[in-house]
Design a protein around this motif. Structure first.
Motif: not given
Length: 288
Positions: A35-44
């Motif tokens: 979950t955390l990696r996915h949202h980091l990859q989105l550019g937050f």
């Protein structure tokens, strides 16, 4: 790492100085790292994760995320936390979700969440409607908690909207507001409380003084709760989520009755935004 929300707001408020900022609330230990990696990859620009002290986190993510100790299962823990963060992050875009939930926006494979929100801001929008789309494991014998990223399924149909009534105006429909339903909460509604059955969430919003998040995922500012501006359709996004499936498997009554979540309208999830747009589960609006 911060020992409490008060500690974070006292010593770590600099994290909230530049958005967009993702707030991730971990109710259990399912797929926290992904979950955390996915949202980091989105550019937050920042990812703040709230979790009990006993939960483990990949050391590689400890340096990329801000960890705050919180009893996430306490009553109103999420809404109270978001409402305390809002004034500290005034002017910034915030996003909130739970573990085993993954944000997908139109064209997110090639465009960052910051680019999307910059466009949304240009359209004079301060909030974005997201649809929470239920994911579930195709084989519950192999994944008893219903979570399996390699065998994730979703419903391709069965979604609908109803007018949202305004009790202050004789239950007349509210302008540009709808209650959306579908997925597991619709198919297994006998196991879901009435107030938890809708799948819309204003998960992306610009913080401002005086703004309050309610327990039903709506805000005190009614314009924040609209799906589009008065002039044309706006961007919407989807949050694909194992949360409902987990709850139905955790509850003893529903667990005994449900042997499989799959039905004739189940399809494998391809983990891309095009599939969600093709199914009508999010709207690109004027952003091409």
């Amino acid at each position: 790492m911060y020992s409490s929300l008060a500690d974070f707001l006292s010593r770590g408020v600099a994290v909230l100085a530049k958005g967009p900022i993702a707030l991730v609330f971990c109710e259990d230990e399912a797929e926290i790292d992904t979950t955390l990696r996915h949202h980091l990859q989105l550019g937050f620009k920042a990812v703040v994760v709230f979790m009990p002290a006993a939960f483990e986190l990949d050391p590689a993510l400890e340096t990329r995320c801000t960890r705050v100790t919180l009893d996430t299962l306490a009553e109103n823990a999420v809404t109270d936390t978001v409402n305390e963060i809002i004034p500290a992050a005034a002017g910034q875009w915030l996003y909130y979700c739970y573990n085993a939930e993954y944000l997908f926006a139109p064209f997110c494979e090639h465009r960052s969440v910051g680019e999307m929100l910059a466009f949304h801001t240009e359209e004079r929008r301060d909030a974005m409607l997201t649809y929470v789309i239920d994911l579930y494991a195709g084989n519950l014998a192999a994944a008893p908690n219903a979570v399996n990223l390699d065998d994730a399924w979703l419903d391709k149909s069965g979604y609908y909207a109803q007018a949202r009534k305004d009790p202050d105006k004789g239950n007349a429909p509210k302008e540009r507001q709808l209650n959306f339903h579908g997925g597991l909460r619709w198919r297994f509604e006998e196991h879901v409380p009435m107030e938890r059955r809708k799948i819309d969430r204003i998960a992306l919003f610009r913080a401002k003084a005086g703004l309050t998040l309610y327990d039903d995922h709506t805000f005190s500012d009614q314009e924040y709760n609209t799906y589009a501006c008065p002039w044309h359709n706006n961007l919407t996004a989807s949050i694909v989520s194992f949360r409902t499936a987990k709850a139905l498997r955790r509850n003893p009554g529903s667990k005994e009755e449900i042997q499989s979540f799959r039905w004739h309208n189940s399809i494998p999830f391809d983990w891309n935004s095009r599939q969600l747009m093709d199914l009508g589960l999010m709207e690109p609006g004027q952003w091409f």
